[in-house]
Design an enzyme around this catalytic site. Structure first.
Site, mmCIF file in Angstrom:
data_model
loop_
_atom_site.group_PDB
_atom_site.id
_atom_site.type_symbol
_atom_site.label_atom_id
_atom_site.label_comp_id
_atom_site.label_asym_id
_atom_site.label_seq_id
_atom_site.Cartn_x
_atom_site.Cartn_y
_atom_site.Cartn_z
ATOM 1 N N GLU A 21 3.782 -6.768 1.475
ATOM 2 C CA GLU A 21 3.321 -7.102 0.113
ATOM 3 C C GLU A 21 3.251 -5.858 -0.765
ATOM 4 O O GLU A 21 2.177 -5.482 -1.241
ATOM 5 C CB GLU A 21 1.902 -7.705 0.185
ATOM 6 C CG GLU A 21 1.743 -8.903 1.080
ATOM 7 C CD GLU A 21 0.271 -9.231 1.352
ATOM 8 O OE1 GLU A 21 -0.610 -8.412 1.031
ATOM 9 O OE2 GLU A 21 0.016 -10.315 1.898
ATOM 10 N N ARG A 75 -6.248 3.513 -15.734
ATOM 11 C CA ARG A 75 -6.247 4.203 -14.441
ATOM 12 C C ARG A 75 -6.891 5.602 -14.489
ATOM 13 O O ARG A 75 -7.679 5.934 -13.605
ATOM 14 C CB ARG A 75 -4.839 4.268 -13.836
ATOM 15 C CG ARG A 75 -4.207 2.883 -13.632
ATOM 16 C CD ARG A 75 -2.990 2.903 -12.725
ATOM 17 N NE ARG A 75 -3.347 3.232 -11.366
ATOM 18 C CZ ARG A 75 -3.204 4.415 -10.814
ATOM 19 N NH1 ARG A 75 -2.646 5.393 -11.487
ATOM 20 N NH2 ARG A 75 -3.598 4.630 -9.581
ATOM 21 N N GLY A 78 3.356 -3.635 -4.040
ATOM 22 C CA GLY A 78 3.242 -3.841 -5.479
ATOM 23 C C GLY A 78 3.613 -2.558 -6.199
ATOM 24 O O GLY A 78 4.627 -2.443 -6.880
ATOM 25 N N ARG A 79 2.791 -1.524 -5.964
ATOM 26 C CA ARG A 79 2.929 -0.272 -6.700
ATOM 27 C C ARG A 79 4.307 0.362 -6.526
ATOM 28 O O ARG A 79 4.891 0.836 -7.492
ATOM 29 C CB ARG A 79 1.867 0.707 -6.194
ATOM 30 C CG ARG A 79 1.748 1.962 -7.040
ATOM 31 C CD ARG A 79 0.817 2.975 -6.372
ATOM 32 N NE ARG A 79 -0.434 2.446 -5.937
ATOM 33 C CZ ARG A 79 -1.569 2.471 -6.656
ATOM 34 N NH1 ARG A 79 -1.584 3.039 -7.838
ATOM 35 N NH2 ARG A 79 -2.680 1.954 -6.177
ATOM 36 N N GLY A 121 0.752 -1.252 0.000
ATOM 37 C CA GLY A 121 0.000 0.000 0.000
ATOM 38 C C GLY A 121 0.774 1.289 0.000
ATOM 39 O O GLY A 121 0.184 2.360 -0.171
ATOM 40 N N CYS A 162 -13.877 4.718 -28.673
ATOM 41 C CA CYS A 162 -15.130 5.445 -28.887
ATOM 42 C C CYS A 162 -15.906 5.666 -27.596
ATOM 43 O O CYS A 162 -17.017 5.157 -27.425
ATOM 44 C CB CYS A 162 -15.975 4.681 -29.891
ATOM 45 S SG CYS A 162 -15.034 4.428 -31.385
ATOM 46 N N GLU A 163 -15.308 6.372 -26.666
ATOM 47 C CA GLU A 163 -15.970 6.748 -25.415
ATOM 48 C C GLU A 163 -15.343 8.044 -24.954
ATOM 49 O O GLU A 163 -14.109 8.185 -25.012
ATOM 50 C CB GLU A 163 -15.694 5.735 -24.297
ATOM 51 C CG GLU A 163 -16.230 4.379 -24.553
ATOM 52 C CD GLU A 163 -16.343 3.553 -23.275
ATOM 53 O OE1 GLU A 163 -16.466 4.135 -22.178
ATOM 54 O OE2 GLU A 163 -16.305 2.335 -23.418
ATOM 55 N N TYR A 202 -0.204 -1.661 -12.257
ATOM 56 C CA TYR A 202 -1.629 -1.600 -12.617
ATOM 57 C C TYR A 202 -1.827 -0.940 -13.979
ATOM 58 O O TYR A 202 -2.834 -0.267 -14.213
ATOM 59 C CB TYR A 202 -2.428 -0.879 -11.513
ATOM 60 C CG TYR A 202 -2.167 -1.472 -10.143
ATOM 61 C CD1 TYR A 202 -2.594 -2.767 -9.845
ATOM 62 C CD2 TYR A 202 -1.458 -0.780 -9.153
ATOM 63 C CE1 TYR A 202 -2.337 -3.336 -8.596
ATOM 64 C CE2 TYR A 202 -1.204 -1.340 -7.913
ATOM 65 C CZ TYR A 202 -1.650 -2.607 -7.646
ATOM 66 O OH TYR A 202 -1.395 -3.170 -6.424
HETATM 67 N N1 LLP Z 1 -1.743 -6.873 -0.708
HETATM 68 C C1 LLP Z 1 -3.065 -6.943 -0.925
HETATM 69 C C2 LLP Z 1 -3.864 -7.899 -0.161
HETATM 70 C C3 LLP Z 1 -3.666 -6.090 -1.880
HETATM 71 O O1 LLP Z 1 -4.981 -6.158 -2.082
HETATM 72 C C4 LLP Z 1 -2.867 -5.172 -2.617
HETATM 73 C C5 LLP Z 1 -3.452 -4.307 -3.625
HETATM 74 C C6 LLP Z 1 -1.483 -5.151 -2.353
HETATM 75 C C7 LLP Z 1 -0.960 -6.016 -1.393
HETATM 76 C C8 LLP Z 1 -0.545 -4.229 -3.079
HETATM 77 O O2 LLP Z 1 -0.795 -2.896 -2.830
HETATM 78 P P1 LLP Z 1 0.200 -1.773 -3.400
HETATM 79 O O3 LLP Z 1 1.509 -1.917 -2.658
HETATM 80 O O4 LLP Z 1 0.370 -2.029 -4.839
HETATM 81 O O5 LLP Z 1 -0.482 -0.509 -3.122
HETATM 82 N N2 LLP Z 1 -5.656 -1.052 -9.541
HETATM 83 C C9 LLP Z 1 -5.485 -0.050 -8.513
HETATM 84 C C10 LLP Z 1 -4.784 -0.601 -7.280
HETATM 85 C C11 LLP Z 1 -5.450 -1.811 -6.667
HETATM 86 C C12 LLP Z 1 -4.751 -2.354 -5.461
HETATM 87 C C13 LLP Z 1 -5.350 -3.649 -5.029
HETATM 88 N N3 LLP Z 1 -4.674 -4.310 -3.947
HETATM 89 C C14 LLP Z 1 -4.756 1.166 -9.098
HETATM 90 O O6 LLP Z 1 -4.444 1.157 -10.286
HETATM 91 O O7 LLP Z 1 -4.508 2.138 -8.389
#
Ligand code: LLP
Length: 421
Positions: A275, A314, A277-278, A239, A346-347, A375
């Site tokens: 965990e 996004r 990701g981003r 997060g 087309c949107e 993402y």
């Molecule tokens: N762990 C769990 C259980 C999650 O649901 C998520 C993200 C993460 C870790 C990773 O979170 P991060 O470090 O990436 O913030 N598509 C959206 C973001 C969706 C995030 C969903 N869960 C966007 O483009 O902003």
């Protein structure tokens, strides 16, 4: 910091000019930097170096095999949320003992798949899931290691679509019911309770909500231990946010986040998992696109790109801001113009930015959407029968296509015709 910089007036990915790759691959395409991916992973790994830990990359952010292999070679574990992600992690050579399985709707098939292939832990999100997991594991004659995801009812102060830690969200079990649910888990066959899991949302730009949530997890650890549970692992979720606009205030650094973890739960002697990701993939990737037309509207100019909402959803989905920069650096002091930057779909929702001021562009020019590594490609589709956007990975002065653009025939031949047609 990332490795997409202007050198001699042209945007480079590490040591390669972006335009050179565009000429070979065609546009639009995603372009990732190995050095940035690795750097971001190491920031987290180093931030937790004082504690036993595993950084499990949330591969939903960007799950190309080449990206997974790059991170796995650094020692990353993986956080997966589907059978498909589990299979991708295994195919990239990640051993089961480094894979955690998250998600609110794991099916029996997915549970059996992970128990067969090996799993570090399931992050259980509800009582019914716990019962299914218990039954499947028991039938297979194995013990499934579990944490239970608690919902700490903390406001993550992020976009409503990506906040997960409030009681109205579908995620986890209410922390107020945790003792009861842990007692139930301890009594079920086929389960081994090993820890607690929490994840409160994505793109958090303030550490305070993490602090609140982790304090609650620390208290719960003590309570559950007093109840006789062996809590030896804390999965603290992902997060941590990234700067999408370079003009923005910088979000907190992984080092500050690591210090917060140490401060809130470090005394418990637990193994820590996170965990992210981003923050690992986001600024390690750009989307490269070409201007097709500059169109004069009644009161505005439209920059029509060959990239569209199907390639990067996004902005349409979360009103997300992405910096959009020209691949050829504008001359200093050049007068800026305002554009509505749109794709060909087309949107009207196929709009990346409204009234964005930038140096003037013309048809044929290349632009890069920054911060598109997370993402981005994973949320792409073939809407309007636009072939799935390709991906390229760069390293130093090399690059490789890591997912080619499908041809029209590839796309069409995935459909099958019923016998009556
Ligand atoms: N762990 C769990 C259980 C999650 O649901 C998520 C993200 C993460 C870790 C990773 O979170 P991060 O470090 O990436 O913030 N598509 C959206 C973001 C969706 C995030 C969903 N869960 C966007 O483009 O902003």
């Amino acid at each position: 910091m990332d490795h997409f910089l202007y050198r001699d007036g042209v945007l480079h990915v590490e040591d390669t000019p972006v335009a050179e790759i565009a000429a070979e691959v065609g546009t639009p395409f995603y372009l990732y930097s190995t050095a940035t991916l690795v750097r971001h992973f190491r920031l987290f790994d180093d931030a937790l170096s004082g504690m036993p830990h595993l950084v499990c990359y949330a591969m939903k952010a960007a799950s190309n095999q080449a990206i997974l292999k790059t991170l796995a070679a650094e020692g990353a574990g993986m956080d997966v949320v589907s059978g498909g992600e589990y299979a991708r992690a295994k195919a990239a050579g990640v051993p089961g003992e480094r894979i955690v399985f998250s998600g609110v709707g794991k099916t029996e098939e997915e549970i059996a798949q992970a128990l067969t292939g090996g799993i570090r832990q399931f992050n259980v999100e509800s009582e019914p899931e716990m019962q299914v997991l218990s039954r499947v594991a028991h039938q297979m004659g194995v013990e499934a290691p579990i944490t239970i995801r608690v919902n700490p009812d903390v406001d993550a102060k992020t976009h409503a679509k990506i906040a997960t830690g409030k009681s109205e969200n579908k995620f986890g079990i209410p922390i107020s019911r945790a003792r009861q649910v842990y007692a139930m888990a301890a009594a079920l066959p086929g389960l081994k309770v090993i820890g607690i899991d929490v994840h409160i949302g994505s793109q958090l730009t303030d550490l305070a909500p993490f602090e609140l949530a982790y304090q609650k997890v620390a208290e719960l650890t003590e309570t559950l231990r007093a109840d006789g549970h062996e809590i030896m692992r804390l999965d603290l979720g992902g997060g941590l946010g990234i700067p999408y606009a370079r003009s923005n205030e910088a979000p907190p650094m992984p080092t500050d986040y690591g210090a917060l973890i140490q401060r809130t739960v470090g005394h418990l002697g637990c193994e820590i998992e996170i965990e992210p990701g981003r923050l690992i993939a986001g600024n390690a990737g750009i989307l490269v696109s070409r201007v097709i037309y500059v169109k004069e509207g009644e009161d505005r100019q439209f920059l029509i790109l060959d990239g569209a909402m199907n390639d990067l959803i996004r902005p349409a989905m979360y009103d997300a801001y992405h910096d959009i920069v020209p691949v050829v650096e504008p001359a200093p002091g050049v007068e800026q113009v305002a554009y509505d930057i749109v794709g060909p779909v087309c949107e009207s929702g196929d709009t990346f930015a409204k009234g964005r001021t930038m140096a003037p562009l013309k048809a044929g020019d290349l632009v890069a959407f920054r911060s598109a590594g997370a993402y981005g490609a994973v949320m792409a589709s073939e809407y309007n029968s636009r072939p799935l956007v390709p991906e390229v990975l760069a390293k130093g002065d090399h690059y490789a296509v890591i997912r080619p653009r499908p041809t029209f025939d590839d796309m069409i031949n995935r459909d099958t015709i019923p016998p009556w047609l």
